[in-house]
Design an enzyme around this catalytic site. Structure first.
Site, PDB file in Angstrom:
ATOM      1  N   HIS A  72      40.872 -40.326 -13.050  1.00  0.00           N
ATOM      2  CA  HIS A  72      39.871 -40.534 -14.097  1.00  0.00           C
ATOM      3  C   HIS A  72      39.599 -39.248 -14.872  1.00  0.00           C
ATOM      4  O   HIS A  72      39.289 -39.302 -16.064  1.00  0.00           O
ATOM      5  CB  HIS A  72      38.573 -41.070 -13.486  1.00  0.00           C
ATOM      6  CG  HIS A  72      38.617 -42.537 -13.203  1.00  0.00           C
ATOM      7  ND1 HIS A  72      37.561 -43.387 -13.467  1.00  0.00           N
ATOM      8  CD2 HIS A  72      39.598 -43.327 -12.684  1.00  0.00           C
ATOM      9  CE1 HIS A  72      37.890 -44.625 -13.120  1.00  0.00           C
ATOM     10  NE2 HIS A  72      39.124 -44.604 -12.632  1.00  0.00           N
ATOM     11  N   ASP A  73      39.706 -38.118 -14.211  1.00  0.00           N
ATOM     12  CA  ASP A  73      39.528 -36.856 -14.926  1.00  0.00           C
ATOM     13  C   ASP A  73      40.676 -36.625 -15.901  1.00  0.00           C
ATOM     14  O   ASP A  73      40.452 -36.294 -17.069  1.00  0.00           O
ATOM     15  CB  ASP A  73      39.437 -35.690 -13.942  1.00  0.00           C
ATOM     16  CG  ASP A  73      39.168 -34.368 -14.644  1.00  0.00           C
ATOM     17  OD1 ASP A  73      38.214 -34.321 -15.451  1.00  0.00           O
ATOM     18  OD2 ASP A  73      39.897 -33.399 -14.410  1.00  0.00           O
ATOM     19  N   VAL A  76      40.908 -38.603 -19.292  1.00  0.00           N
ATOM     20  CA  VAL A  76      39.860 -38.360 -20.293  1.00  0.00           C
ATOM     21  C   VAL A  76      39.802 -36.861 -20.581  1.00  0.00           C
ATOM     22  O   VAL A  76      39.433 -36.079 -19.715  1.00  0.00           O
ATOM     23  CB  VAL A  76      38.486 -38.853 -19.794  1.00  0.00           C
ATOM     24  CG1 VAL A  76      37.428 -38.669 -20.883  1.00  0.00           C
ATOM     25  CG2 VAL A  76      38.564 -40.314 -19.368  1.00  0.00           C
ATOM     26  N   SER A  82      36.138 -32.469 -16.599  1.00  0.00           N
ATOM     27  CA  SER A  82      34.984 -32.994 -17.340  1.00  0.00           C
ATOM     28  C   SER A  82      34.293 -34.140 -16.611  1.00  0.00           C
ATOM     29  O   SER A  82      33.108 -34.391 -16.826  1.00  0.00           O
ATOM     30  CB  SER A  82      35.400 -33.446 -18.743  1.00  0.00           C
ATOM     31  OG  SER A  82      36.438 -34.402 -18.686  1.00  0.00           O
ATOM     32  N   PRO A 167      42.455 -46.674 -18.369  1.00  0.00           N
ATOM     33  CA  PRO A 167      43.032 -48.019 -18.269  1.00  0.00           C
ATOM     34  C   PRO A 167      42.048 -48.959 -17.587  1.00  0.00           C
ATOM     35  O   PRO A 167      41.342 -48.576 -16.659  1.00  0.00           O
ATOM     36  CB  PRO A 167      44.278 -47.797 -17.405  1.00  0.00           C
ATOM     37  CG  PRO A 167      44.616 -46.352 -17.584  1.00  0.00           C
ATOM     38  CD  PRO A 167      43.291 -45.657 -17.716  1.00  0.00           C
ATOM     39  N   HIS A 197      46.812 -48.122  -5.554  1.00  0.00           N
ATOM     40  CA  HIS A 197      45.931 -49.222  -5.155  1.00  0.00           C
ATOM     41  C   HIS A 197      46.235 -49.714  -3.742  1.00  0.00           C
ATOM     42  O   HIS A 197      45.590 -50.647  -3.265  1.00  0.00           O
ATOM     43  CB  HIS A 197      46.054 -50.389  -6.137  1.00  0.00           C
ATOM     44  CG  HIS A 197      45.407 -50.124  -7.457  1.00  0.00           C
ATOM     45  ND1 HIS A 197      45.552 -50.965  -8.543  1.00  0.00           N
ATOM     46  CD2 HIS A 197      44.608 -49.116  -7.882  1.00  0.00           C
ATOM     47  CE1 HIS A 197      44.876 -50.473  -9.569  1.00  0.00           C
ATOM     48  NE2 HIS A 197      44.295 -49.351  -9.195  1.00  0.00           N
ATOM     49  N   THR A 198      47.187 -49.100  -3.080  1.00  0.00           N
ATOM     50  CA  THR A 198      47.445 -49.435  -1.684  1.00  0.00           C
ATOM     51  C   THR A 198      46.280 -49.021  -0.791  1.00  0.00           C
ATOM     52  O   THR A 198      46.166 -49.468   0.343  1.00  0.00           O
ATOM     53  CB  THR A 198      48.741 -48.767  -1.184  1.00  0.00           C
ATOM     54  OG1 THR A 198      49.022 -49.210   0.140  1.00  0.00           O
ATOM     55  CG2 THR A 198      48.618 -47.251  -1.175  1.00  0.00           C
ATOM     56  N   SER A 251      45.171 -53.224   5.101  1.00  0.00           N
ATOM     57  CA  SER A 251      45.897 -51.951   5.071  1.00  0.00           C
ATOM     58  C   SER A 251      45.290 -50.985   4.065  1.00  0.00           C
ATOM     59  O   SER A 251      45.941 -50.043   3.636  1.00  0.00           O
ATOM     60  CB  SER A 251      47.372 -52.209   4.727  1.00  0.00           C
ATOM     61  OG  SER A 251      48.116 -51.031   4.684  1.00  0.00           O
ATOM     62  N   ASP A 256      50.732 -46.802   2.004  1.00  0.00           N
ATOM     63  CA  ASP A 256      52.082 -47.313   2.242  1.00  0.00           C
ATOM     64  C   ASP A 256      52.541 -48.122   1.041  1.00  0.00           C
ATOM     65  O   ASP A 256      51.846 -48.205   0.029  1.00  0.00           O
ATOM     66  CB  ASP A 256      52.125 -48.157   3.525  1.00  0.00           C
ATOM     67  CG  ASP A 256      51.085 -49.277   3.534  1.00  0.00           C
ATOM     68  OD1 ASP A 256      50.780 -49.817   2.448  1.00  0.00           O
ATOM     69  OD2 ASP A 256      50.575 -49.622   4.617  1.00  0.00           O
TER      70      ASP A 256
END
Length: 329
Positions: A72-73, A76, A82, A167, A197-198, A251, A256
């Protein structure tokens, strides 16, 4: 004369060899390099690692937010810290809707305080974010990579810029590709970094539309596995704004490649996860990752993290090295 020609020929030959070797040598971008603090603060990376490992040992769920904070840093204003700044009027990135679920800021504060005690005014907050993200993954027995350092900290934070640049979990594949390309990242980077996102959690508001009103007719997203949709509706009622959901059920505390299996089965939590199957190139990488033992994904993740860590960096005399990460000097 013959000797002079021989000398010139040898010189030109050596120049060609030098250029060829240089073309294969790793290059540093915009003043960044691995080991930037080796002389000025030789214990810097060890201090960061010790603090992060202790934090993850106490709470394994904190690793994902620390990784997400760096993402996220960087998206942006670039990787310049920031996202850590706080303004009295609350018009900062922290208070932008996409960042309201960020956590782990106290860990960044603790790391920075330890670094200031060891070598005051040397290590930037933006480099702390980069190092913490890597060490959080290593603490989960996930991938490791060499972190380029040498960033300086930005002076500006703006609440609207996060909405414009980050995004969204609701994005389609075209929007995702465009956003990543605008940051110098390609389709492979998009898929690889989505693989983060795992680990971690999402929240009901991020999928309510997928479950209850995807086309405006009270229906669910047809790209979401029917059985999985039923399970999710059992956890998320239409008005639920707080319930957390495991991104990778069973998980979510382990780094993984199982995320890609879920996506291939149409069980990615976000619309943006499902979108990875809507482009031939991104879909190809998702399927490729299913047939590896994780080593390919781990290696690629490190490469993409290094690329992301180069977005919009400040180096040299630009920006500053903050004394405290939540405020400018």
């Amino acid at each position: 004369m013959a000797a002079l020609k021989m000398t010139i020929s040898c010189f030109l030959f050596l120049q060609v060899i030098y250029c060829l070797l240089s073309s294969f040598a790793p290059t540093n971008v915009q003043g960044l390099k691995v080991g930037f603090y080796d002389k000025a603060c030789p214990k810097a990376e060890l201090i960061v690692k010790k603090s992060v490992f202790e934090a993850v040992k106490n709470d394994r769920t904190i690793a994902a937010p620390l990784l997400r904070m760096f993402f996220h840093d960087c998206f942006v204003r670039g990787c310049e810290g920031s996202v850590l700044l706080e303004l009295k009027n609350k018009k900062d990135e922290k208070n932008s809707i996409p960042n309201l679920t960020l956590r782990g800021f106290e860990i960044i504060d603790n790391v920075k305080a330890a670094l200031e005690k060891e070598c005051p005014g040397i290590v930037s907050c933006s480099d702390v974010l980069a190092l913490v993200a890597r060490d959080a993954m290593v603490a989960l027995n996930g991938p490791s990579w060499e972190v380029e350092t040498g960033r300086r900290d930005g002076l500006v934070t703006n609440i609207t810029e996060a909405l414009l640049n980050l995004p969204s979990p609701f994005n389609n594949i075209s929007s995702l590709i465009t956003q990543f390309q605008s940051k110098g990242l390609d389709k492979k980077d998009l898929v690889v970094l989505s693989g983060g996102h795992t680990i971690g959690n999402g929240h009901c508001p991020q999928i309510t539309n997928r479950l209850y009103n995807f086309t405006g007719k009270g229906d669910s997203d047809p790209n979401l596995d029917t059985e999985y949709a039923v399970k999710l509706r059992g956890k998320c009622k239409p008005t639920d704004t707080t319930t957390a959901l495991e991104m990778d059920p069973g998980s979510f505390k382990t780094f993984d490649e199982s995320y890609f299996k879920l996506v291939s089965q149409r069980r990615g939590l976000f619309q943006s996860d499902a979108a990875l199957l809507d482009n031939q190139e991104t879909k190809s990488y998702v399927l490729k990752s299913l047939n590896s033992d994780g080593s390919t994904f781990f290696k690629d993740f490190g490469v993409s993290m290094v690329k992301m860590g180069r977005i919009g960096v400040l180096t040299g005399q630009v920006g500053e090295v903050r004394k405290k990460c939540r405020m400018v000097n």
